[in-house]
Design a protein around this motif. Structure first.
Motif, PDB file in Angstrom:
ATOM      1  N   ASP A   1       6.782   8.663  -8.353  1.00 35.05           N
ATOM      2  CA  ASP A   1       6.710   7.580  -9.326  1.00 35.05           C
ATOM      3  C   ASP A   1       7.502   6.367  -8.851  1.00 35.05           C
ATOM      4  N   GLU A   2       8.720   6.646  -8.346  1.00 35.83           N
ATOM      5  CA  GLU A   2       9.575   5.568  -7.845  1.00 35.83           C
ATOM      6  C   GLU A   2       8.885   4.836  -6.695  1.00 35.83           C
ATOM      7  N   PHE A   3       8.305   5.636  -5.782  1.00 35.43           N
ATOM      8  CA  PHE A   3       7.628   5.024  -4.632  1.00 35.43           C
ATOM      9  C   PHE A   3       6.498   4.115  -5.099  1.00 35.43           C
TER      10      PHE A   3
ATOM     11  N   VAL B   1      -0.967   7.847  -4.832  1.00 35.20           N
ATOM     12  CA  VAL B   1      -1.182   7.025  -3.641  1.00 35.20           C
ATOM     13  C   VAL B   1      -2.504   6.263  -3.698  1.00 35.20           C
ATOM     14  N   ASP B   2      -2.580   5.220  -2.832  1.00 34.13           N
ATOM     15  CA  ASP B   2      -3.818   4.461  -2.730  1.00 34.13           C
ATOM     16  C   ASP B   2      -4.842   5.217  -1.893  1.00 34.13           C
TER      17      ASP B   2
ATOM     18  N   ILE C   1       7.911   0.961  -6.444  1.00 30.75           N
ATOM     19  CA  ILE C   1       8.446   0.098  -5.389  1.00 30.75           C
ATOM     20  C   ILE C   1       7.307  -0.607  -4.648  1.00 30.75           C
ATOM     21  N   ALA C   2       6.254   0.163  -4.346  1.00 34.23           N
ATOM     22  CA  ALA C   2       5.109  -0.436  -3.643  1.00 34.23           C
ATOM     23  C   ALA C   2       4.515  -1.573  -4.464  1.00 34.23           C
ATOM     24  N   ASP C   3       4.399  -1.357  -5.781  1.00 36.89           N
ATOM     25  CA  ASP C   3       3.789  -2.368  -6.636  1.00 36.89           C
ATOM     26  C   ASP C   3       4.701  -3.557  -6.857  1.00 36.89           C
TER      27      ASP C   3
ATOM     28  N   GLU D   1       0.828  -1.192   0.000  1.00 33.06           N
ATOM     29  CA  GLU D   1       0.000   0.000   0.000  1.00 33.06           C
ATOM     30  C   GLU D   1       0.874   1.258   0.000  1.00 33.06           C
ATOM     31  N   PHE D   2       0.464   2.277  -0.730  1.00 33.67           N
ATOM     32  CA  PHE D   2       1.172   3.563  -0.735  1.00 33.67           C
ATOM     33  C   PHE D   2       0.209   4.597  -0.167  1.00 33.67           C
TER      34      PHE D   2
END
Ligand code: ADP
Ligand code: MG
Lengths: 227, 377
Positions: free
Chosen positions: A182-184, A208-209, A187-189, A34-35
């Motif tokens: 975008d990087e985050f 974000v989610d 990474i989350a995915d 989750e982001f």
């Protein structure tokens, strides 16, 4: 899977006879992959919440479960070990060690372990973040965006379950900020890492989610993005 | 890479190079402290060494004097016989008469000099020029007298108006020995009119034997009245060596003060560094460094400073030691003697220890800072 489950978090500060509630009863749960972004005015308790979730700080009241384990009452040494094993940090001011190269900075969390595989992993992370040609540069030879990428690589070196980022785009222009977000997202995915980012930036909503709004130490309206 | 095997050292080393000038100045203090302790120590050793070298072998000598405190001005034949009885069979006993006479060299004005009357000078002295025995007439002169007045065997000096022929110039003696002839004029005892003796030299084979003989002589002659004073060079040597030991310790103590100052300057540098790096240290704690890990990194810096200063100090000390020994002992290579190694080693150890001890408080301060507070700025 729930990585962090915090219930009834209260953080009180006593300063000169006055009691200040930095957090006034907060429930917060985080699933892996989750982001989540935390927004709110200055002084609303964002950093305090992040520090408690990241085992840097302890709540005055409430409980924190990390991967189902109650970590609320743990001492400094045990909390430090759990941080090393499961948590990554990214800061607004990057906080890279100016004397170390990019690769060495990424290695820092595991540097004292003397594990030869760490260096390879640090290189791979930097390459993945598009810094393959900056491996041996010192921080003062890197732009702000590049520094934050190094910091993100550092937060991932221990294969954490959670990455906590306190205003990671606060010192970057909006274009660079987007790239970092975008990087985050990626990474989350890709890595199934849970990410919590404190930010002032409305741009963040595209990535974000969900967003948690903090006002005076309590959770305001919460908005879910997509599904 | 060294950093792989000793990662704390890598960080410490990089941190020191960050503020090169400051690190250099901090370890300069250690350098000075180490050099001060080591070279003062080596100076003391060199002094002591050159002293013992000059002393030669006088520990087995005794000199018996009449006790002027009891108004005894000379020793009688009976005293001499008693002394001979108390000495071991192998000992040399040389009774000496003295008188003061006007002496003139090379027809210059006469000066009053002490003339020594020795029965068997061959038992005490060797000739540098000429012959010591047989000795029935004429004079023997010490090397300093000969040099000053350009005397050689065959030269004439005038003693109390009478012309006397120089038989020999004597070898230099031990500077601390009471038999030392360098400044003396010696004539046959038979040429003396008085019967009493002004001193008696006893040379035993060992220092222990000399000590026993001294006690024997005191027991025999100082029984009813304190007739004689017995001077033992051996115990004098011991006393002087003890004095040197004290001087050495005091010197090293004074030098340690400079290490104290060095320690304070390292404390200062490390404290500044912990303040400047507050956030960095906070990050280290955040990413999983235990308090003791931070302590390790910081102490490693102090240790490196100490080693750096210590090694430079040892190198400079060796140079100083070469110079000291060259001038004090006349042999620069004498620096490679064991007591010097001890002083240099001790100075180095103290230097490194000082550095580590000075780093303890700043390191502890850095390690015990709450990461939350450090990162809040
Ligand atoms: N160590 C502390 N002592 C006293 N008050 C504190 C301390 N840390 C934070 N606070 C207060 O708690 C509140 C929340 O702070 P913070 O979590 O840093 O807010 P934000 O990150 O949202 O700006 C603020 O009013 C702040 O002044
Ligand atoms: Mg904040």
């Amino acid at each position: 899977m729930t990585v962090i489950d915090a219930q009834g978090l209260v953080k009180r500060y006593r300063t000169g006879g006055q009691t200040l509630y930095a957090l006034a009863g907060i429930d917060f749960a985080l699933e892996s992959g989750e982001f989540v972004s935390i927004m709110g005015p200055s002084g609303s308790g964002k950093t305090t919440l992040l520090n408690i979730l990241g085992l840097l700080d302890t709540p005055t009241e409430g409980t924190v479960l990390l991967e189902g384990q109650d970590v609320t009452g743990l001492g400094d040494s045990k909390r430090t070990r759990l941080r090393k094993q499961t948590i990554g940090f990214v800061f607004q001011h990057f906080y890279l060690l100016p004397t170390l190269t990019a690769v060495e900075n990424v290695e820092v969390p595991l540097l004292l372990d003397s594990d030869p595989k760490v260096k390879k992993r640090a290189r791979a992370l930097l390459e993945r973040l598009g810094l393959g040609d900056r491996l041996d540069h010192k921080p003062d030879e890197l732009s702000g965006g590049q520094k934050q990428r190094v910091a993100i690589a550092r937060s991932l070196i221990n294969s954490p379950k959670v990455v906590l980022a306190d205003e990671p785009t606060g010192n970057l222009d909006s274009e660079t900020g987007r790239q970092i977000l975008d990087e985050f997202r990626r990474i989350a995915d890709e890595d199934d890492v849970a990410i919590v980012a404190v930010t002032h930036d409305d741009l963040v909503n595209e990535y974000v989610d969900r967003t948690v709004h903090l006002v005076d130490g309590t959770i305001g309206r919460e908005r879910k993005n997509g599904g | 890479m060294a950093g792989r095997f000793f990662p704390a050292a890598l960080m410490a080393r990089r941190n020191l190079t960050r503020t090169k000038m400051r690190s250099l100045l901090a370890s300069l203090g250690i350098v000075i402290g180490v050099v001060a302790i080591a070279s003062l120590g080596m100076f003391g050793v060199a002094l002591q060494y050159s002293f013992t070298q000059n002393l030669g072998n006088v520990g087995n000598q005794l000199t018996v004097y009449p006790n002027s405190g009891e108004n005894i001005t000379e020793l009688t034949e009976r005293d001499i016989r008693t002394i001979r009885r108390e000495t071991s069979p192998t000992a040399t006993v040389s009774p000496v008469k003295t008188r003061v006479e006007p002496v003139s060299y090379n027809r210059e004005d006469a000066i009053r000099e002490t003339i020594y009357g020795v029965e068997d000078p061959a038992a005490l002295y060797e000739a540098k020029e000429g012959r010591v025995s047989p000795f029935r007439s004429g004079a023997l002169v010490g090397s300093d007298v000969a040099e000053e007045h350009e005397l050689h065997p065959g030269s004439q000096i005038t003693v109390n108006g009478t012309s006397v022929r120089v038989r020999a110039v004597l070898e230099e003696g031990d500077p601390f020995s009471s038999t030392n002839p360098d400044n003396r004029i010696i004539m046959p005892a038979t040429s003396f009119s008085q019967r009493g003796y002004s001193e008696v030299y006893v040379i035993e084979s060992t220092g222990t034997q000399a000590n026993e003989t001294a006690m024997g002589i005191r027991g025999a002659l100082n029984d009813r009245e304190q007739r004689v004073v017995v001077q033992e060079l051996g115990s004098l040597v011991d006393t002087i060596e003890e004095q040197f030991q004290i001087i050495n310790t005091v010197l090293a103590g004074i030098a340690s003060i400079s290490l104290l100052v060095a320690g304070i300057s390292i404390l200062n540098v490390m404290l500044m560094s912990t303040v400047e790096r507050r956030e960095e240290i906070g990050v280290l704690r955040a990413v999983g460094y235990q308090k003791r890990d931070v302590l390790k990194v910081m102490l490693m810096e102090a240790t490196l400073l100490g080693f750096l200063g210590g090694i430079a100090g040892v190198i400079l000390s060796l140079g100083a030691g070469l110079a000291i020994n060259h001038y004090a002992v006349g042999n620069a290579m004498a620096v490679f003697r064991l007591p010097n190694a001890w002083y240099v080693g001790a100075a180095f150890t103290f230097g490194v220890l000082t550095s580590i001890v000075s780093g303890l408080y700043p390191a502890w301060k850095a390690a015990s800072e709450e990461p939350v507070d450090a990162l809040r700025g």
